[in-house]
Design a protein around this motif. Structure first.
Motif, PDB file in Angstrom:
ATOM      1  N   ALA A  14       0.806  -1.224   0.000  1.00 61.32           N
ATOM      2  CA  ALA A  14       0.000   0.000   0.000  1.00 61.32           C
ATOM      3  C   ALA A  14       0.839   1.274   0.000  1.00 61.32           C
ATOM      4  O   ALA A  14       0.485   2.249  -0.669  1.00 61.32           O
ATOM      5  CB  ALA A  14      -0.949  -0.005   1.205  1.00 61.32           C
ATOM      6  N   ILE A  15       1.948   1.285   0.754  1.00 64.37           N
ATOM      7  CA  ILE A  15       2.704   2.536   0.886  1.00 64.37           C
ATOM      8  C   ILE A  15       3.389   2.951  -0.426  1.00 64.37           C
ATOM      9  O   ILE A  15       3.273   4.107  -0.843  1.00 64.37           O
ATOM     10  CB  ILE A  15       3.692   2.466   2.079  1.00 64.37           C
ATOM     11  N   PRO A  16       4.081   2.016  -1.126  1.00 66.17           N
ATOM     12  CA  PRO A  16       4.639   2.413  -2.419  1.00 66.17           C
ATOM     13  C   PRO A  16       3.542   2.868  -3.391  1.00 66.17           C
ATOM     14  O   PRO A  16       3.736   3.812  -4.161  1.00 66.17           O
ATOM     15  CB  PRO A  16       5.317   1.130  -2.916  1.00 66.17           C
ATOM     16  N   GLU A  17       2.389   2.202  -3.331  1.00 66.51           N
ATOM     17  CA  GLU A  17       1.277   2.590  -4.202  1.00 66.51           C
ATOM     18  C   GLU A  17       0.793   3.995  -3.843  1.00 66.51           C
ATOM     19  O   GLU A  17       0.500   4.811  -4.720  1.00 66.51           O
ATOM     20  CB  GLU A  17       0.157   1.563  -4.035  1.00 66.51           C
ATOM     21  N   LEU A  18       0.742   4.265  -2.548  1.00 74.27           N
ATOM     22  CA  LEU A  18       0.324   5.597  -2.084  1.00 74.27           C
ATOM     23  C   LEU A  18       1.315   6.652  -2.576  1.00 74.27           C
ATOM     24  O   LEU A  18       0.923   7.727  -3.028  1.00 74.27           O
ATOM     25  CB  LEU A  18       0.256   5.603  -0.547  1.00 74.27           C
ATOM     26  N   GLU A  19       2.598   6.310  -2.491  1.00 75.31           N
ATOM     27  CA  GLU A  19       3.618   7.268  -2.909  1.00 75.31           C
ATOM     28  C   GLU A  19       3.437   7.635  -4.379  1.00 75.31           C
ATOM     29  O   GLU A  19       3.482   8.814  -4.741  1.00 75.31           O
ATOM     30  CB  GLU A  19       5.024   6.687  -2.689  1.00 75.31           C
ATOM     31  N   SER A  20       3.185   6.638  -5.209  1.00 74.40           N
ATOM     32  CA  SER A  20       3.058   6.963  -6.635  1.00 74.40           C
ATOM     33  C   SER A  20       1.727   7.631  -6.953  1.00 74.40           C
ATOM     34  O   SER A  20       1.606   8.342  -7.944  1.00 74.40           O
ATOM     35  CB  SER A  20       3.276   5.712  -7.495  1.00 74.40           C
ATOM     36  N   ALA A  21       0.723   7.429  -6.075  1.00 72.00           N
ATOM     37  CA  ALA A  21      -0.594   8.046  -6.333  1.00 72.00           C
ATOM     38  C   ALA A  21      -0.635   9.517  -5.917  1.00 72.00           C
ATOM     39  O   ALA A  21      -1.534  10.252  -6.296  1.00 72.00           O
ATOM     40  CB  ALA A  21      -1.676   7.269  -5.593  1.00 72.00           C
TER      41      ALA A  21
END
Lengths: 249, 309
Positions: free
Chosen positions: B301-308
């Motif tokens: 979730a965190i890497p996905e959040l970073e790119s979002a």
């Protein structure tokens, strides 16, 4: 040197406190009580000073009802040498506690007074500092390291943003933070031995301190409850909600 | 009523918590004087004079106050504070250190971590780690309080034009000295002042994994905190700890990552405006206080959040 440790009997830290229905105070009826966790760290530090040969005697003092003897016995089982109970049924404010401890300091003449930075009931974080002012002793509050060096003690303090070390002339007061040490458990033989260690009882009047109060509790209420919100299904939904609904991104 | 606020500063700048303390003083009502005690603290004093609502700034500029040692500060505040009805300081590690000494010297009690002012003699403060809120009335001639910054808005840093006068009171107890300091260096905002805080818990697994939180934080200008479990496990230093025994924060957005939500931690962040929880355990108590909960593996979730973002 002699080390004095002050300990307090408080609600056990695992117990969630409840407010009385009439909002007069918290309800401590039949609640499990224990030694304040920060005080336990203070006892441990004192015992370690003795094990290192720095301290020669560890005296533990508590102020409270007769049953507070239990917490003194716990400290004795952890390695303190002798106990003093200043017995009172009254709920004392930090200034009065500091005045009583000043009386004990004058009698016992310790080189270091160790105590918790705060108790987990009233969360005041005042008594050590007040005792310092009343006895004109320097203080190392929120200690994460204590090193005695001749007639000085170096205390590393946990401050906002990092650590600060102060050099204090002895006698001095040290109040403990969480990371100073990890208190040991008392062994059964030591618990048995502690029962035979000396424990004196005195009253506030014996120390010439008048118990008075300048603070009154108007009411005690439970904190505002936060209700659970919603579960989101994905990171993209979360970002969308934070941007458009909560408007915090 | 006359109120003395003790400024929190580093000689060069006024710390934000001072502004919240001045708002608390304004809620009591009356003239507000600010004491700036330090060494070479002229700049901090000038900043204090510009704060809206301040009548007078008293500067005590002396070697004795360079590190704001509690022994010297306690003596100074007790002496200068005698003529006031209230003495206030921020409930920071500095204010908590010296103010009880001043109160004891004035032979009055102190009221810690005030979050509300009901009347000039009646104050609201959390007890039992915030599990109960007490309203306390003081009959002391001088009310001495520390103020929890999250309980009050910051006063406007500009707009005031207070007079500045210097005090020649020198108190040097000579029993304590500054030895050394290790301050965490970071380009990120300070935890207690940040608008957004992202905290990691035991679920982060180790200190290196906090890197993924730093990346998100740097993208949105957030501060990074941690739960006590993460600090005790040695993942990150203690000054990152948010909780009853760490820092109390109340940002606009608090993101709890891999944090179960122990009472200890909740006590330090539950006044945040919006709380987000990301945890793979859907039974984690943190979800009971979160406005938005995401049940997911934080390492996805965190890497996905970073790119979002």
């Amino acid at each position: 040197m002699k080390v004095l440790v002050a300990v307090k009997r408080v609600i056990d830290y695992n117990v969630k406190v409840r407010v009385k229905a009439d909002n007069s105070d918290v309800d401590l009826t039949n609640v499990k009580m224990a030694m304040n966790p920060f005080c336990e760290i203070a006892v441990e530090e004192a015992v370690r000073l003795k094990e290192k040969g720095v301290a020669t005697e560890v005296v533990v003092v508590s102020i409270g009802p007769k049953v507070a003897q239990e917490q003194i016995r716990t400290a004795l089982a952890l390695g303190a040498d002798r106990g003093i109970l200043i017995e009172t049924e009254e709920k004392l404010e930090p200034l009065t506690v500091a005045k009583l401890l000043k009386g004990v300091v004058e009698k016992e003449q310790p080189q270091i007074v160790l105590m918790g930075k705060q108790t987990i009931d009233s969360d005041n974080n005042q008594t050590g500092q007040m005792l310092g002012a009343l006895t004109s002793m320097p203080q190392g509050t929120f200690a994460s390291e204590v090193a005695v060096d001749g007639d000085k003690v170096n205390v590393t303090r946990e401050i906002d943003g990092g650590l600060r070390t102060v050099a204090l002339s002895l006698p001095a007061i040290v109040t403990t933070d969480l990371r100073l040490n990890e208190p040991r458990y008392a062994s059964l033989p030591n618990i048995m031995k502690a029962k035979r260690k000396p424990l004196d009882t005195m009253s506030p009047a014996d120390l010439g301190v008048e118990v008075k109060s300048s603070l009154s509790l108007v009411k005690v209420t439970p904190p505002a409850e936060r209700s659970a919100g919603i579960k989101v299904g994905s990171v993209s939904e979360l970002v969308e909600k934070l941007k458009n609904e909560a408007k915090v991104l | 009523m006359s109120i003395l606020v003790i400024a929190e500063h580093d000689n060069a700048t006024l710390k934000g918590a001072t502004l919240n303390t001045i708002t608390a003083a304004a809620a009591i009502g009356g003239d507000i004087d600010v004491l700036v005690a330090g060494k070479g603290c002229g700049a901090a004093a000038e900043a204090a004079a510009k704060v809206a609502g301040v009548s007078k700034v008293i500067v005590a500029d002396n070697d004795a106050y360079e590190y704001q040692l509690a022994e010297n500060m306690g003596d100074l505040v007790a002496e200068l504070g005698k003529g006031y009805t209230h003495i206030l300081a921020a409930a920071t590690t500095t204010g908590k250190d010296f103010l009880p000494r001043a109160a004891a010297l004035l032979d009055v009690n102190m009221i810690s971590e005030v979050i509300g002012v009901e009347a000039a003699d009646t104050f609201v403060r959390p007890i039992y780690a915030g599990n109960a809120i007490a309203t306390v009335k003081s009959s002391d001639a001088i009310k001495v309080l520390t103020v929890r910054a999250t309980g009050f808005d910051a006063a406007a840093a500009e707009g005031g034009s207070a007079s500045v006068e210097s005090s020649d009171v020198v108190k040097n107890a000579g029993v304590s000295a500054f030895a050394s300091e290790e301050l965490a260096k970071s380009d990120r905002p300070e935890l207690t002042a940040a608008k957004v805080v992202i905290s990691g818990g035991r679920g982060m697994g180790n200190g290196d994994n906090f890197e993924i939180l730093y990346k998100v934080a740097d993208k949105i200008g957030a501060a990074v905190g941690a739960s006590r479990a993460a600090v005790d496990a040695g993942f990150v230093p203690n000054d990152m700890q948010v909780g009853q025994t760490g820092k109390i924060v109340a940002p606009d957005l608090y993101v709890a990552v891999g944090i179960s939500g122990a009472i200890q931690h909740l006590a330090g962040m539950k006044d945040s405006k919006v709380i987000v929880a990301i945890n793979k355990d859907e039974e984690a108590p943190i979800f009971q206080v979160a406005d938005y909960g995401l049940v997911a593996d934080l390492f996805d979730a965190i890497p996905e959040l970073e790119s979002a973002l």
